[in-house]
Design a protein around this motif. Sequence first.
Motif, PDB file in Angstrom:
ATOM      1  N   ASN A  52     -44.773 -28.123  -7.904  1.00 21.47           N
ATOM      2  CA  ASN A  52     -44.936 -27.654  -6.530  1.00 21.47           C
ATOM      3  C   ASN A  52     -45.122 -28.781  -5.516  1.00 21.47           C
ATOM      4  O   ASN A  52     -45.538 -28.546  -4.398  1.00 21.47           O
ATOM      5  CB  ASN A  52     -46.082 -26.639  -6.433  1.00 21.47           C
ATOM      6  N   LYS A  54     -44.028 -31.135  -2.643  1.00 15.85           N
ATOM      7  CA  LYS A  54     -43.099 -30.827  -1.546  1.00 15.85           C
ATOM      8  C   LYS A  54     -42.165 -31.989  -1.200  1.00 15.85           C
ATOM      9  O   LYS A  54     -41.098 -31.798  -0.659  1.00 15.85           O
ATOM     10  CB  LYS A  54     -43.891 -30.418  -0.308  1.00 15.85           C
ATOM     11  N   SER A  84     -37.638 -17.503  -2.759  1.00 19.62           N
ATOM     12  CA  SER A  84     -37.534 -16.454  -1.742  1.00 19.62           C
ATOM     13  C   SER A  84     -37.896 -15.082  -2.302  1.00 19.62           C
ATOM     14  O   SER A  84     -38.041 -14.134  -1.544  1.00 19.62           O
ATOM     15  CB  SER A  84     -36.131 -16.429  -1.146  1.00 19.62           C
ATOM     16  N   THR A  86     -40.206 -13.391  -5.881  1.00 22.22           N
ATOM     17  CA  THR A  86     -40.923 -13.607  -7.136  1.00 22.22           C
ATOM     18  C   THR A  86     -41.502 -12.288  -7.623  1.00 22.22           C
ATOM     19  O   THR A  86     -41.588 -11.319  -6.868  1.00 22.22           O
ATOM     20  CB  THR A  86     -42.107 -14.600  -6.981  1.00 22.22           C
ATOM     21  N   GLU A  88     -44.882 -10.204  -8.786  1.00 23.17           N
ATOM     22  CA  GLU A  88     -46.190 -10.137  -8.123  1.00 23.17           C
ATOM     23  C   GLU A  88     -47.104 -11.293  -8.533  1.00 23.17           C
ATOM     24  O   GLU A  88     -47.788 -11.882  -7.702  1.00 23.17           O
ATOM     25  CB  GLU A  88     -46.859  -8.787  -8.438  1.00 23.17           C
ATOM     26  N   LYS A  91     -46.363 -14.638  -6.543  1.00 25.28           N
ATOM     27  CA  LYS A  91     -46.249 -14.584  -5.084  1.00 25.28           C
ATOM     28  C   LYS A  91     -46.783 -15.846  -4.420  1.00 25.28           C
ATOM     29  O   LYS A  91     -46.309 -16.269  -3.371  1.00 25.28           O
ATOM     30  CB  LYS A  91     -46.984 -13.370  -4.515  1.00 25.28           C
ATOM     31  N   PHE A  92     -47.795 -16.475  -5.047  1.00 24.36           N
ATOM     32  CA  PHE A  92     -48.394 -17.687  -4.476  1.00 24.36           C
ATOM     33  C   PHE A  92     -47.352 -18.797  -4.295  1.00 24.36           C
ATOM     34  O   PHE A  92     -47.536 -19.697  -3.475  1.00 24.36           O
ATOM     35  CB  PHE A  92     -49.560 -18.185  -5.341  1.00 24.36           C
ATOM     36  N   MET A  94     -44.601 -18.635  -2.874  1.00 25.68           N
ATOM     37  CA  MET A  94     -43.899 -18.491  -1.595  1.00 25.68           C
ATOM     38  C   MET A  94     -44.808 -18.794  -0.419  1.00 25.68           C
ATOM     39  O   MET A  94     -44.368 -18.764   0.726  1.00 25.68           O
ATOM     40  CB  MET A  94     -43.317 -17.086  -1.485  1.00 25.68           C
ATOM     41  N   GLU A  95     -46.058 -19.144  -0.679  1.00 26.95           N
ATOM     42  CA  GLU A  95     -46.999 -19.441   0.416  1.00 26.95           C
ATOM     43  C   GLU A  95     -46.836 -20.845   0.920  1.00 26.95           C
ATOM     44  O   GLU A  95     -46.400 -21.720   0.277  1.00 26.95           O
ATOM     45  CB  GLU A  95     -48.433 -19.230  -0.077  1.00 26.95           C
TER      46      GLU A  95
END
Length: 95
Positions: A52, A54, A84, A86, A88, A91-92, A94-95
């Motif tokens: 993760n 960036k 874009s 995922t 459930e 979901k983190f 996409m934050e």
Amino acid sequence: MFIINLTYKAEVKKIDQFLDEHIEFLNEQYELKHFLASGRKVPRTGGIILCNIKSKSELERIIENDPFKKNKLADYALVEFVPSKTCEELKFLME
């Protein structure tokens, strides 16, 4: 986010000589929350790491510390992507 695709350049016997050091490297990156998942390819020709980080340049600096990289045992292909959709539980991402 990046997918790191490692492809071994040496025989698995040589890879195994540095496996413990590689696992220590992975553990450090997990503790820093840089890596999210990792594992071997099947057949065992390398590995995959979900990262993760960036910045590509920051990731390249991190990879330089991997014993597989230091000992020229693997090639690294970095694939950057933006999640874009995922499940459930992820979901983190996409934050």
